[in-house]
Motif scaffolding. Structure first.
Motif, PDB file in Angstrom:
ATOM      1  N   VAL A  70       0.834  -1.196   0.000  1.00  0.00           N
ATOM      2  CA  VAL A  70       0.000   0.000   0.000  1.00  0.00           C
ATOM      3  C   VAL A  70       0.866   1.241   0.000  1.00  0.00           C
ATOM      4  CG1 VAL A  70      -0.121  -0.015   2.533  1.00  0.00           C
ATOM      5  CG2 VAL A  70      -1.901   1.168   1.235  1.00  0.00           C
ATOM      6  N   GLY A  71       0.352   2.326  -0.574  1.00  0.00           N
ATOM      7  CA  GLY A  71       1.072   3.598  -0.571  1.00  0.00           C
ATOM      8  C   GLY A  71       0.096   4.741  -0.763  1.00  0.00           C
ATOM      9  N   GLY A  72       0.621   5.964  -0.764  1.00  0.00           N
ATOM     10  CA  GLY A  72      -0.255   7.097  -0.990  1.00  0.00           C
ATOM     11  C   GLY A  72       0.278   8.395  -0.435  1.00  0.00           C
ATOM     12  N   LYS A  73      -0.627   9.356  -0.284  1.00  0.00           N
ATOM     13  CA  LYS A  73      -0.309  10.696   0.214  1.00  0.00           C
ATOM     14  C   LYS A  73      -1.381  11.085   1.221  1.00  0.00           C
ATOM     15  CE  LYS A  73      -0.483  12.234  -4.041  1.00  0.00           C
ATOM     16  NZ  LYS A  73      -0.438  13.131  -5.222  1.00  0.00           N
ATOM     17  N   ASN A  74      -1.448  12.372   1.567  1.00  0.00           N
ATOM     18  CA  ASN A  74      -2.429  12.814   2.561  1.00  0.00           C
ATOM     19  C   ASN A  74      -3.871  12.655   2.094  1.00  0.00           C
ATOM     20  OD1 ASN A  74      -0.610  13.578   4.583  1.00  0.00           O
ATOM     21  ND2 ASN A  74      -0.271  15.574   3.642  1.00  0.00           N
ATOM     22  N   ASP A  75      -4.071  12.646   0.768  1.00  0.00           N
ATOM     23  CA  ASP A  75      -5.443  12.559   0.264  1.00  0.00           C
ATOM     24  C   ASP A  75      -5.694  11.350  -0.631  1.00  0.00           C
ATOM     25  OD1 ASP A  75      -3.807  13.506  -1.734  1.00  0.00           O
ATOM     26  OD2 ASP A  75      -5.234  14.980  -2.500  1.00  0.00           O
ATOM     27  N   VAL A  76      -4.716  10.434  -0.717  1.00  0.00           N
ATOM     28  CA  VAL A  76      -4.842   9.283  -1.620  1.00  0.00           C
ATOM     29  C   VAL A  76      -4.254   8.032  -0.969  1.00  0.00           C
ATOM     30  CG1 VAL A  76      -4.155   8.299  -3.835  1.00  0.00           C
ATOM     31  CG2 VAL A  76      -4.674  10.717  -3.688  1.00  0.00           C
ATOM     32  N   LEU A  77      -4.941   6.910  -1.191  1.00  0.00           N
ATOM     33  CA  LEU A  77      -4.417   5.611  -0.775  1.00  0.00           C
ATOM     34  C   LEU A  77      -4.662   4.617  -1.899  1.00  0.00           C
ATOM     35  CD1 LEU A  77      -4.977   3.808   2.628  1.00  0.00           C
ATOM     36  CD2 LEU A  77      -5.524   2.624   0.493  1.00  0.00           C
ATOM     37  N   GLY A  78      -3.625   3.859  -2.253  1.00  0.00           N
ATOM     38  CA  GLY A  78      -3.762   2.815  -3.262  1.00  0.00           C
ATOM     39  C   GLY A  78      -3.213   1.501  -2.735  1.00  0.00           C
ATOM     40  N   LEU A  79      -3.910   0.403  -3.024  1.00  0.00           N
ATOM     41  CA  LEU A  79      -3.527  -0.897  -2.470  1.00  0.00           C
ATOM     42  C   LEU A  79      -3.826  -1.986  -3.483  1.00  0.00           C
ATOM     43  CD1 LEU A  79      -4.313  -2.168   1.107  1.00  0.00           C
ATOM     44  CD2 LEU A  79      -5.054  -3.530  -0.851  1.00  0.00           C
ATOM     45  N   VAL A  80      -2.904  -2.950  -3.582  1.00  0.00           N
ATOM     46  CA  VAL A  80      -3.105  -4.148  -4.391  1.00  0.00           C
ATOM     47  C   VAL A  80      -2.873  -5.343  -3.481  1.00  0.00           C
ATOM     48  CG1 VAL A  80      -2.343  -5.472  -6.386  1.00  0.00           C
ATOM     49  CG2 VAL A  80      -2.285  -2.981  -6.464  1.00  0.00           C
ATOM     50  N   CYS A  81      -3.768  -6.329  -3.530  1.00  0.00           N
ATOM     51  CA  CYS A  81      -3.633  -7.461  -2.619  1.00  0.00           C
ATOM     52  C   CYS A  81      -4.257  -8.712  -3.231  1.00  0.00           C
ATOM     53  CB  CYS A  81      -4.286  -7.140  -1.278  1.00  0.00           C
ATOM     54  SG  CYS A  81      -6.084  -6.966  -1.354  1.00  0.00           S
ATOM     55  N   PRO A  82      -3.953  -9.879  -2.666  1.00  0.00           N
ATOM     56  CA  PRO A  82      -4.663 -11.097  -3.094  1.00  0.00           C
ATOM     57  C   PRO A  82      -6.161 -10.935  -2.884  1.00  0.00           C
ATOM     58  CG  PRO A  82      -2.760 -11.643  -1.728  1.00  0.00           C
ATOM     59  CD  PRO A  82      -2.924 -10.153  -1.650  1.00  0.00           C
ATOM     60  N   LYS A  83      -6.953 -11.555  -3.740  1.00  0.00           N
ATOM     61  CA  LYS A  83      -8.400 -11.377  -3.675  1.00  0.00           C
ATOM     62  C   LYS A  83      -8.976 -11.749  -2.306  1.00  0.00           C
ATOM     63  CE  LYS A  83      -9.237 -12.146  -8.605  1.00  0.00           C
ATOM     64  NZ  LYS A  83      -9.847 -13.013  -9.627  1.00  0.00           N
ATOM     65  N   GLU A  84      -8.379 -12.779  -1.687  1.00  0.00           N
ATOM     66  CA  GLU A  84      -8.938 -13.245  -0.417  1.00  0.00           C
ATOM     67  C   GLU A  84      -8.681 -12.273   0.744  1.00  0.00           C
ATOM     68  OE1 GLU A  84      -4.967 -15.435  -1.078  1.00  0.00           O
ATOM     69  OE2 GLU A  84      -6.727 -14.850  -2.268  1.00  0.00           O
ATOM     70  N   ARG A  85      -7.851 -11.239   0.509  1.00  0.00           N
ATOM     71  CA  ARG A  85      -7.574 -10.273   1.572  1.00  0.00           C
ATOM     72  C   ARG A  85      -8.254  -8.914   1.333  1.00  0.00           C
ATOM     73  NH1 ARG A  85      -1.751  -9.595   3.854  1.00  0.00           N
ATOM     74  NH2 ARG A  85      -3.026  -9.057   5.682  1.00  0.00           N
ATOM     75  N   ILE A  86      -9.053  -8.813   0.292  1.00  0.00           N
ATOM     76  CA  ILE A  86      -9.714  -7.541  -0.021  1.00  0.00           C
ATOM     77  C   ILE A  86     -10.578  -7.062   1.141  1.00  0.00           C
ATOM     78  CG2 ILE A  86     -11.444  -6.423  -1.484  1.00  0.00           C
ATOM     79  CD1 ILE A  86     -10.448  -8.125  -3.813  1.00  0.00           C
ATOM     80  N   ASP A  87     -11.407  -7.938   1.661  1.00  0.00           N
ATOM     81  CA  ASP A  87     -12.331  -7.531   2.723  1.00  0.00           C
ATOM     82  C   ASP A  87     -11.606  -7.170   4.017  1.00  0.00           C
ATOM     83  OD1 ASP A  87     -14.701  -7.693   1.223  1.00  0.00           O
ATOM     84  OD2 ASP A  87     -14.800  -9.858   1.501  1.00  0.00           O
ATOM     85  N   GLU A  88     -10.476  -7.830   4.274  1.00  0.00           N
ATOM     86  CA  GLU A  88      -9.675  -7.478   5.439  1.00  0.00           C
ATOM     87  C   GLU A  88      -9.160  -6.046   5.315  1.00  0.00           C
ATOM     88  OE1 GLU A  88      -5.423  -8.630   7.585  1.00  0.00           O
ATOM     89  OE2 GLU A  88      -6.214  -9.908   5.976  1.00  0.00           O
ATOM     90  N   ALA A  89      -8.628  -5.704   4.157  1.00  0.00           N
ATOM     91  CA  ALA A  89      -8.121  -4.345   3.920  1.00  0.00           C
ATOM     92  C   ALA A  89      -9.249  -3.324   3.988  1.00  0.00           C
ATOM     93  CB  ALA A  89      -7.415  -4.259   2.565  1.00  0.00           C
TER      94      ALA A  89
END
Length: 319
Positions: free
Chosen positions: A292-311
């Motif tokens: 995951v990464g981002g700035k004060n107004d943005v967050l972007g994340l890539v993850c395995p499908k099975e962890r989407i709901d956790e994130a």
């Protein structure tokens, strides 16, 4: 041996890489540019092999400090995202944001790159426009940005169209197209870029997909949520349109079928950054092992499908 430029796949990354390449050309040094697998903030074997063949390495507009630490080469790491300062003898870490400067002073990696190398042209402004949109022109640096564009015959509307055209390469998942765009930017007149047939075809296909997704907007608990499935890397474009064009203040988007992974993207209106702590979300997600990464107004994340709901649980809980 050749200098290697490793850059993000969006307009800012392409413009930043083009600025670095222009400097290297001026110095008579050979160079090559690569981008990581689109949508993934990690280096594959192809990137690592290019690093091994190189003397100097430039990493630009990629929030990957942990990867940078592992590179056993002379590195210039240029960025504008929130990240820890790297203190290693082989790394020159150029990031005014972590030195306390604001986004309104350094809105993009292209602006940081231009400041660092003292090279200013339309690429400096185009990268910034790609990252922050038309609000760039409302800021103090907006006048300089517009002047840089006009010097090369680009009005604001033309520049915004060119941003969309450049972004169409990564949204269409065309990795080689992203990399080839750097050379195209250096060798072409800006006004001629607006007639690039390949980019225009991409743009037409993508626009239809984006607006199809934007028909599935729902409001819940004070924010806007958009869920979809798409093989295209349209998630940031969807969210930017939702915020910048449609006027939503807090947008959380989820692509549940991005190849073998899922994507999550959060963007808020900048004026909400004091009440919604995105850096704290990023820290919490990193502690849980998310990319995951981002700035004060943005967050972007890539993850395995099975962890989407956790994130999502972390993000929605902190919203």
């Amino acid at each position: 041996m050749t200098a290697l430029i490793i850059h993000h796949w969006d307009t800012d990354g392409i413009c930043s890489a083009s600025l670095i390449a222009t400097v290297l050309d001026y110095l008579g040094e050979s160079w090559k540019n690569v981008t990581p697998p689109i949508g993934l903030f990690e280096f594959d074997d192809r990137v690592w092999k290019e690093i091994e063949r190189s003397t100097d390495v430039f990493v630009v507009d990629l929030n990957v400090p942990e990867i940078v630490k592992k590179i056993n080469r002379k590195i210039t790491f240029i960025d504008h995202h929130i990240q820890p300062k790297i203190d290693k003898p082989n790394v020159e870490h150029v990031n005014p944001i972590i030195e306390g400067k604001s986004e309104k002073e350094y809105p993009s990696a292209s602006w940081v790159t231009s400041d660092y190398f003292s090279i200013w042209n339309y690429l400096s402004a185009l990268g910034a426009l790609g990252d922050v949109g038309r609000r760039l022109f409302d800021w103090e640096i907006g006048k300089k940005a517009m002047e840089l564009l006009l010097e090369h015959g680009l009005r604001g509307r033309d520049a915004m169209k060119l941003v969309h055209m450049l972004d169409s390469n990564y949204i269409a998942m065309d990795r080689l197209g992203v990399e080839n765009a750097v050379k195209t930017m250096i060798e072409s007149e800006p006004i001629d870029l607006l007639e690039n047939d390949r980019w225009l075809r991409n743009l037409s296909i993508i626009e239809k997909e984006v607006w199809k997704v934007l028909n599935n907007v729902e409001t819940c608990k004070g924010y806007t949520r958009i869920e979809f499935k798409s093989r295209f890397n349209i998630i940031s474009k969807v969210v930017r349109k939702a915020v910048w064009v449609m006027g939503y203040k807090i947008v959380l988007a989820v692509n549940r079928d991005f190849g073998d992974r899922g994507q999550i993207y959060l963007r808020i209106k900048p004026e909400l950054s004091e009440s919604i702590n995105i850096p704290a979300m990023i820290d919490e997600l990193k502690l849980r092992g998310f990319n995951v990464g981002g700035k004060n107004d943005v967050l972007g994340l890539v993850c395995p499908k099975e962890r989407i709901d956790e994130a999502l649980g972390v993000i929605e809980g902190m919203l």
